[in-house]
Design a protein around this motif. Structure first.
Motif, PDB file in Angstrom:
ATOM      1  N   UNK A  13       0.849  -1.187   0.000  1.00 36.41           N
ATOM      2  CA  UNK A  13       0.000   0.000   0.000  1.00 36.41           C
ATOM      3  C   UNK A  13       0.883   1.236   0.000  1.00 36.41           C
ATOM      4  N   UNK A  14       0.336   2.312  -0.501  1.00 28.49           N
ATOM      5  CA  UNK A  14       1.081   3.562  -0.509  1.00 28.49           C
ATOM      6  C   UNK A  14       0.218   4.697  -0.977  1.00 28.49           C
ATOM      7  N   UNK A  15       0.842   5.845  -1.139  1.00 25.32           N
ATOM      8  CA  UNK A  15       0.105   7.005  -1.595  1.00 25.32           C
ATOM      9  C   UNK A  15       0.961   8.244  -1.615  1.00 25.32           C
ATOM     10  N   UNK A  16       0.319   9.339  -1.928  1.00 25.22           N
ATOM     11  CA  UNK A  16       1.011  10.621  -2.038  1.00 25.22           C
ATOM     12  C   UNK A  16       1.195  11.253  -0.654  1.00 25.22           C
ATOM     13  N   UNK A  17       1.921  12.345  -0.623  1.00 30.28           N
ATOM     14  CA  UNK A  17       2.221  13.015   0.640  1.00 30.28           C
ATOM     15  C   UNK A  17       0.981  13.560   1.335  1.00 30.28           C
ATOM     16  N   UNK A  18       0.026  14.104   0.585  1.00 25.95           N
ATOM     17  CA  UNK A  18      -1.150  14.712   1.212  1.00 25.95           C
ATOM     18  C   UNK A  18      -2.269  13.715   1.493  1.00 25.95           C
ATOM     19  N   UNK A  19      -2.171  12.493   0.950  1.00 24.43           N
ATOM     20  CA  UNK A  19      -3.185  11.470   1.199  1.00 24.43           C
ATOM     21  C   UNK A  19      -4.338  11.475   0.213  1.00 24.43           C
ATOM     22  N   UNK A  20      -4.332  12.356  -0.779  1.00 24.17           N
ATOM     23  CA  UNK A  20      -5.415  12.407  -1.760  1.00 24.17           C
ATOM     24  C   UNK A  20      -5.437  11.201  -2.686  1.00 24.17           C
ATOM     25  N   UNK A  21      -4.265  10.614  -2.926  1.00 27.15           N
ATOM     26  CA  UNK A  21      -4.158   9.438  -3.784  1.00 27.15           C
ATOM     27  C   UNK A  21      -3.595   8.286  -2.956  1.00 27.15           C
ATOM     28  N   UNK A  22      -4.278   7.164  -3.011  1.00 21.82           N
ATOM     29  CA  UNK A  22      -3.823   5.943  -2.333  1.00 21.82           C
ATOM     30  C   UNK A  22      -3.813   4.821  -3.365  1.00 21.82           C
ATOM     31  N   UNK A  23      -3.023   3.789  -3.108  1.00 20.59           N
ATOM     32  CA  UNK A  23      -2.994   2.655  -4.021  1.00 20.59           C
ATOM     33  C   UNK A  23      -2.697   1.368  -3.258  1.00 20.59           C
ATOM     34  N   UNK A  24      -3.058   0.254  -3.902  1.00 21.89           N
ATOM     35  CA  UNK A  24      -2.749  -1.090  -3.415  1.00 21.89           C
ATOM     36  C   UNK A  24      -2.188  -1.876  -4.587  1.00 21.89           C
ATOM     37  N   UNK A  25      -1.086  -2.573  -4.350  1.00 22.63           N
ATOM     38  CA  UNK A  25      -0.505  -3.487  -5.331  1.00 22.63           C
ATOM     39  C   UNK A  25      -0.764  -4.891  -4.804  1.00 22.63           C
ATOM     40  N   UNK A  26      -1.555  -5.677  -5.549  1.00 25.32           N
ATOM     41  CA  UNK A  26      -2.023  -6.974  -5.067  1.00 25.32           C
ATOM     42  C   UNK A  26      -1.149  -8.155  -5.478  1.00 25.32           C
ATOM     43  N   UNK A  27      -0.142  -7.941  -6.324  1.00 28.61           N
ATOM     44  CA  UNK A  27       0.732  -9.025  -6.779  1.00 28.61           C
ATOM     45  C   UNK A  27       2.175  -8.568  -6.659  1.00 28.61           C
ATOM     46  N   UNK A  76       4.005   9.970 -16.850  1.00 32.17           N
ATOM     47  CA  UNK A  76       4.289  10.013 -15.415  1.00 32.17           C
ATOM     48  C   UNK A  76       3.040  10.542 -14.724  1.00 32.17           C
ATOM     49  N   UNK A  77       2.547   9.795 -13.744  1.00 28.60           N
ATOM     50  CA  UNK A  77       1.342  10.209 -13.019  1.00 28.60           C
ATOM     51  C   UNK A  77       1.740  10.718 -11.639  1.00 28.60           C
ATOM     52  N   UNK A  78       1.061  11.770 -11.219  1.00 23.14           N
ATOM     53  CA  UNK A  78       1.377  12.395  -9.940  1.00 23.14           C
ATOM     54  C   UNK A  78       0.103  12.912  -9.299  1.00 23.14           C
ATOM     55  N   UNK A  79       0.185  13.246  -8.024  1.00 21.95           N
ATOM     56  CA  UNK A  79      -0.956  13.839  -7.323  1.00 21.95           C
ATOM     57  C   UNK A  79      -1.051  15.308  -7.730  1.00 21.95           C
ATOM     58  N   UNK A  80      -2.208  15.742  -8.253  1.00 24.01           N
ATOM     59  CA  UNK A  80      -2.336  17.142  -8.666  1.00 24.01           C
ATOM     60  C   UNK A  80      -2.409  18.111  -7.486  1.00 24.01           C
ATOM     61  N   UNK A  81      -2.624  17.591  -6.289  1.00 24.10           N
ATOM     62  CA  UNK A  81      -2.722  18.466  -5.118  1.00 24.10           C
ATOM     63  C   UNK A  81      -1.350  18.749  -4.500  1.00 24.10           C
ATOM     64  N   UNK A  82      -0.558  17.687  -4.241  1.00 24.52           N
ATOM     65  CA  UNK A  82       0.733  17.889  -3.565  1.00 24.52           C
ATOM     66  C   UNK A  82       1.936  17.684  -4.482  1.00 24.52           C
ATOM     67  N   UNK A  83       1.729  17.126  -5.671  1.00 28.55           N
ATOM     68  CA  UNK A  83       2.807  16.966  -6.633  1.00 28.55           C
ATOM     69  C   UNK A  83       3.625  15.697  -6.524  1.00 28.55           C
ATOM     70  N   UNK A  84       3.290  14.819  -5.585  1.00 26.71           N
ATOM     71  CA  UNK A  84       4.054  13.582  -5.427  1.00 26.71           C
ATOM     72  C   UNK A  84       4.008  12.749  -6.705  1.00 26.71           C
ATOM     73  N   UNK A  85       5.179  12.358  -7.212  1.00 22.84           N
ATOM     74  CA  UNK A  85       5.262  11.459  -8.356  1.00 22.84           C
ATOM     75  C   UNK A  85       4.941  10.041  -7.917  1.00 22.84           C
ATOM     76  N   UNK A  86       4.035   9.377  -8.627  1.00 28.36           N
ATOM     77  CA  UNK A  86       3.547   8.065  -8.187  1.00 28.36           C
ATOM     78  C   UNK A  86       3.795   6.930  -9.168  1.00 28.36           C
ATOM     79  N   UNK A  87       3.502   7.133 -10.458  1.00 28.54           N
ATOM     80  CA  UNK A  87       3.517   6.031 -11.424  1.00 28.54           C
ATOM     81  C   UNK A  87       4.199   6.426 -12.724  1.00 28.54           C
ATOM     82  N   UNK A  88       4.739   5.417 -13.382  1.00 31.46           N
ATOM     83  CA  UNK A  88       5.415   5.583 -14.675  1.00 31.46           C
ATOM     84  C   UNK A  88       4.900   4.497 -15.590  1.00 31.46           C
ATOM     85  N   UNK A  89       4.455   4.901 -16.785  1.00 35.36           N
ATOM     86  CA  UNK A  89       3.941   3.926 -17.760  1.00 35.36           C
ATOM     87  C   UNK A  89       4.557   4.186 -19.129  1.00 35.36           C
ATOM     88  N   UNK A  90       4.870   3.091 -19.838  1.00 34.71           N
ATOM     89  CA  UNK A  90       5.321   3.161 -21.224  1.00 34.71           C
ATOM     90  C   UNK A  90       4.838   1.898 -21.918  1.00 34.71           C
TER      91      UNK A  90
END
Length: 142
Positions: A13-27, A76-90
């Motif tokens: 589990x994790x998330x951004x600095x302000x808590x607006x975005x949370x995530x779970x990685x199940x595998x 690159x995905x980030x929290x629009x509120x606090x700016x925390x970088x979260x995900x990278x996709x290609x």
């Protein structure tokens, strides 16, 4: 935790600095890379960025993220509120995968890095980092 032992895996589990975005990685992640590339350094404002590569289907996100196309099909995905970088996709480099910034994990010790990548872009002082003095907190000022 071993990256290659799915039976012993506990969801991450994790998330951004302000808590607006949370995530779970199940595998379990396929790998945990420490990246020294210029794009990651500039995006994070840090000399190294940790990424856990996971199957896109194993990631659940709550909250809204914003995206930035840093080059080619790299998003690159980030929290629009606090700016925390979260995900990278290609899609061209890692189809069906998403890299999760391991600095945003609730337990960053859940598993160890498996590799250091893009060292050709590392700062010249990179090789000496292991010999620097270490302090549990801020060093005492003289």
């Amino acid at each position: 935790m071993s990256v290659s032992n799915p039976e012993a895996f506990t969801p991450l589990t994790g998330g951004c600095q302000c808590g607006s975005v949370r995530y779970v990685v199940a595998a379990p992640p396929r790998r945990h890379s420490l990246c020294c590339c210029v794009d990651c350094r500039r995006s994070a404002g840090a000399p190294i960025v940790g990424w856990a590569s996971v199957a896109e289907a194993s990631l659940t996100i709550t909250g809204q993220t914003a995206g930035y196309n840093s080059s080619g099909d790299i998003e690159r995905a980030f929290c629009p509120r606090c700016g925390t970088g979260l995900f990278y996709r290609s899609a061209s480099l890692f189809p069906g995968e998403v890299d999760v910034s391991t600095g945003t994990l609730d337990d960053p010790s859940a598993f160890s890095p498996t590799e250091i990548i893009q060292v050709a872009d590392a700062p010249t002082w990179w090789e000496t980092i292991g010999s620097l003095p270490r302090h549990a907190r801020f060093p005492n000022e003289a």
